[in-house]
Each structure stands twice: as C-alpha cells, then as structure tokens.
Design a protein around this motif. Structure first.
Motif: not given
Length: 192
Positions: A184-192
């Motif tokens: 989840a953190t990796a996915g949100v990091g990509v969105m940022l």
C-alpha cells in the motif's frame, strides 16, 4: 443575498471588523481573513458538498469490487448482485448530483466574492481624488479584471486541496487492508 450592494456591504463590514481585531491584537489586517469570515457559510457548504462528492467517488470502486466478487462466485444469491448493482447506480447518480450542486455553489460563491470585491474597489476609487489616480488606471483595471476574476477560478477547486490529502489517506488505508502495509505504501508512493 446575491445582490451586489449586499455583498459589498458584507465585505466592508467584515473588513472593518478585521481592521479593529488587528489593531487590538497588534497585527496587520488580513483581507483573506475578512473574506473568509464574510463568506463562512458559503465556504462550509461548499466544503461539505466537496466531501460528499469525494465520499461517493471513493465508495464506487469498493462497491464495484464487491460486485465483481459476486460475479465470480458460483453460490452467491442473485439478490446480493441486484442490491450491489442498485447501490452502484444510486452512488453514480448521487455523485453526479452532488458534483453539479457543488460546482453551482462554489461558482456562485466565487461570483459573489468577485462582485463584492469589485464593488469595494469601486467604492474606494470613488473616494480618491483624480490627481491621486493619475497613471494608476492600468493597475486599477488589472486589479478589477484579472485579480478579482481569480475568485471565479479558485473557488470551485478550493476544497480539493485539503480533500486530496483525506482521499490519499483513505486510499492508503483501503490498499493496506487489501494488500498489506508495504504494498500500500509503495502504491501510494507511486501516486505521489
């Protein structure tokens, strides 16, 4: 209350109160604070509508996920699928209605701010002598035409600045519940 004289008077009263508060507290008066105070009800209404719109937008993929799980299940009752489809339809219609109401109210608030500020500037200019305005006409025209126009442009998107952080937190939480904290953190990091 959408009449120009009422909006001008509302902003002038808020400005006078802001000047008095600033004098008591020993700080500079803030036009932005006076505008926010004078239009608090509009800003709150628009914030609630923006929040409801984002809630509907975030709910739709979750209901769709449940609907796809129902489609892939062999023993799921048909009533569950019909219920999920109805919920999805209601959410879509609700989001469309809220979106249009939100933009109507935010555009109206922007128009009211622009009209009020244009009226305040006009009233102030009428009290200034013509010799003091010599050479300032282009600046005044820019102030009225361009700067006051920014209220129309900014108000519809004002609340999306803080709502985007709430959305990001909700998306991260939902991804974390489905996939775990690291993905989840990796996915949100990509969105940022």
């Amino acid at each position: 209350m959408d009449r120009a004289p009422a909006r001008v008077a509302l902003i002038e009263r808020a400005w006078e109160a802001e000047v008095e508060r600033a004098r008591e507290r020993g700080r500079r008066p803030s036009l932005l604070r006076a505008l926010a105070v004078s239009h608090t009800a509009d800003l709150i209404k628009c914030g609630v509508l923006s929040s409801l719109e984002m809630a509907a937008i975030l709910a739709q993929p979750n209901v769709l996920r449940l609907f796809i799980a129902w489609l892939s299940s062999d023993d799921a009752p048909p009533s569950r699928g019909v219920t999920l489809a109805c919920v999805m339809a209601v959410l879509t219609v609700f989001q469309a209605m809220i979106h249009h109401a939100n933009f109507y109210h935010t555009m109206r608030a922007g128009w009211n701010l622009r009209i009020g500020m244009t009226g305040v500037i006009h009233a102030k200019l009428l009290g200034v002598s013509s010799s003091a305005l010599r050479g300032a006409a282009p600046n005044v025209a820019s102030l009225v035409s361009s700067d006051c126009q920014r209220f129309d442009n900014a108000l519809p998107f004002l609340h999306f600045g803080w709502i985007s952080f709430v959305d990001l937190g909700v998306v991260w939480t939902l991804l974390g519940l489905m996939l775990g904290a690291v993905p989840a953190t990796a996915g949100v990091g990509v969105m940022l």
